[in-house]
Design a protein around this motif. Structure first.
Motif, short mmCIF file in Angstrom:
data_model
loop_
_atom_site.label_atom_id
_atom_site.label_comp_id
_atom_site.label_asym_id
_atom_site.label_seq_id
_atom_site.Cartn_x
_atom_site.Cartn_y
_atom_site.Cartn_z
N LEU A 26 94.02 -47.26 0.65
CA LEU A 26 93.95 -48.89 -0.20
C LEU A 26 93.79 -50.19 1.43
N THR A 27 94.47 -50.11 2.37
CA THR A 27 93.98 -51.28 3.35
C THR A 27 92.97 -51.15 4.04
N SER A 28 92.41 -50.00 4.04
CA SER A 28 91.05 -50.16 5.16
C SER A 28 89.74 -50.50 3.78
N LEU A 29 90.55 -50.29 2.85
CA LEU A 29 89.16 -50.82 1.98
C LEU A 29 89.54 -52.89 1.68
N VAL A 30 90.74 -52.80 1.30
CA VAL A 30 91.56 -54.31 1.12
C VAL A 30 90.77 -54.92 2.86
N GLU A 31 91.45 -54.56 3.79
CA GLU A 31 90.69 -55.44 4.96
C GLU A 31 89.06 -55.23 4.90
N ALA A 32 88.60 -54.71 4.32
CA ALA A 32 87.56 -53.95 4.67
C ALA A 32 86.82 -55.54 3.78
N PHE A 33 87.65 -55.53 2.28
CA PHE A 33 86.65 -56.55 2.22
C PHE A 33 87.05 -57.39 2.25
N ILE A 34 87.89 -58.27 2.80
CA ILE A 34 88.63 -59.57 2.63
C ILE A 34 87.58 -59.85 4.17
N PHE A 35 87.42 -58.87 5.14
CA PHE A 35 85.84 -59.33 5.94
C PHE A 35 85.18 -59.69 5.37
N GLY A 36 84.60 -58.67 4.73
CA GLY A 36 82.93 -58.71 4.09
C GLY A 36 83.70 -60.92 3.00
N LEU A 37 84.42 -60.44 3.12
CA LEU A 37 84.18 -62.29 1.86
C LEU A 37 84.03 -63.18 3.04
N TYR A 38 85.09 -63.02 4.03
CA TYR A 38 84.81 -63.98 5.05
C TYR A 38 83.48 -64.40 5.15
N LEU A 39 83.04 -63.51 6.19
CA LEU A 39 81.75 -63.17 6.43
C LEU A 39 80.72 -63.96 5.18
N LEU A 40 80.60 -63.64 3.92
CA LEU A 40 79.85 -63.40 3.37
C LEU A 40 80.07 -65.44 2.36
N SER A 41 81.51 -65.75 2.69
CA SER A 41 81.87 -67.25 2.00
C SER A 41 80.58 -68.06 3.81
N ARG A 42 81.06 -67.72 4.58
CA ARG A 42 80.39 -68.39 6.09
C ARG A 42 79.50 -68.26 5.82
N ARG A 43 78.70 -67.44 5.45
CA ARG A 43 76.00 -67.12 5.19
C ARG A 43 76.45 -68.26 4.04
N MET A 44 77.02 -68.44 3.21
CA MET A 44 76.78 -69.26 1.83
C MET A 44 77.79 -70.77 2.28
N ASN A 45 77.89 -71.21 3.03
CA ASN A 45 78.54 -71.80 3.69
C ASN A 45 78.19 -72.77 5.15
N HIS A 46 77.73 -71.96 5.67
CA HIS A 46 77.19 -72.52 6.11
C HIS A 46 76.19 -73.84 6.69
N LYS A 47 76.88 -74.65 7.66
CA LYS A 47 75.69 -75.92 8.29
C LYS A 47 75.64 -75.99 9.16
N VAL A 48 74.90 -76.67 9.43
CA VAL A 48 73.83 -76.63 10.97
C VAL A 48 74.37 -77.54 11.19
N PRO A 49 74.17 -77.93 12.10
CA PRO A 49 75.14 -78.97 12.93
C PRO A 49 74.23 -80.31 13.54
N LYS A 50 74.60 -81.57 13.35
CA LYS A 50 73.76 -82.20 13.55
C LYS A 50 73.88 -82.75 15.24
N ILE A 51 73.09 -82.27 16.12
CA ILE A 51 72.99 -82.11 17.29
C ILE A 51 73.13 -84.02 18.13
N LYS A 52 72.20 -84.61 17.05
CA LYS A 52 72.33 -85.78 17.87
C LYS A 52 73.55 -87.10 17.13
N ALA A 53 73.78 -86.82 16.27
CA ALA A 53 75.25 -87.57 15.04
C ALA A 53 76.11 -87.10 16.60
#
Length: 133
Positions: free
Chosen positions: A51-78
């Motif tokens: 249970l703990t291994s799969l929950v931790e893997a699930f949390i890592f996966g959700l974090y990585l997925l949410s980061r990919r979905m909310n990824h914003k390219v930084p505006k270098i000029k600004a």
């Protein structure tokens, strides 16, 4: 200022991915050996590991997925305009994204060491159970 590697830029995603794979392998290992653990009277602790291994893997996966979905390219000029506007940076702003800051180095090394060990040991136990390599 955008200096080097950054958690928010995703430069440490491979470390989290290794940890996620390792946790899934640990869960699969204990799930595959659950009958042996039951016979030894350790079914509860085996299920806790699964249970703990799969929950931790699930949390890592959700974090990585949410980061990919909310990824914003930084505006270098600004960012360049804001830093050259004559404004003095504070120490907190300077080290906010700096990978050389002490907290960033400690966290990165700790996560890398623990995730790598989990991956190596879980793959060894999954593919060569009961053997010493």
């Amino acid at each position: 200022r955008w200096v080097g590697a950054s958690w928010s830029a995703g430069h440490f995603d491979p470390i989290l991915t290794v940890g996620m794979i390792g946790n899934v392998c640990v869960g699969m290992f204990y799930l595959g050996r659950l009958e042996e653990l039951k016979n030894a009277g350790a079914r509860g602790i085996g299920m806790a590991f699964v249970l703990t291994s799969l929950v931790e893997a699930f949390i890592f996966g959700l974090y990585l997925l949410s980061r990919r979905m909310n990824h914003k390219v930084p505006k270098i000029k600004a960012a360049a305009k804001a830093s050259t506007a004559g404004r003095v940076e504070t120490a907190a702003e300077r080290y906010k994204e700096d990978p050389n800051s002490l907290p960033s180095r400690i966290v990165a090394r700790t996560v890398m060491i623990v995730s790598s060990l989990i991956l190596v040991l879980s793959l060894r136990d999954l593919f060569f159970p009961g053997s010493i390599l």
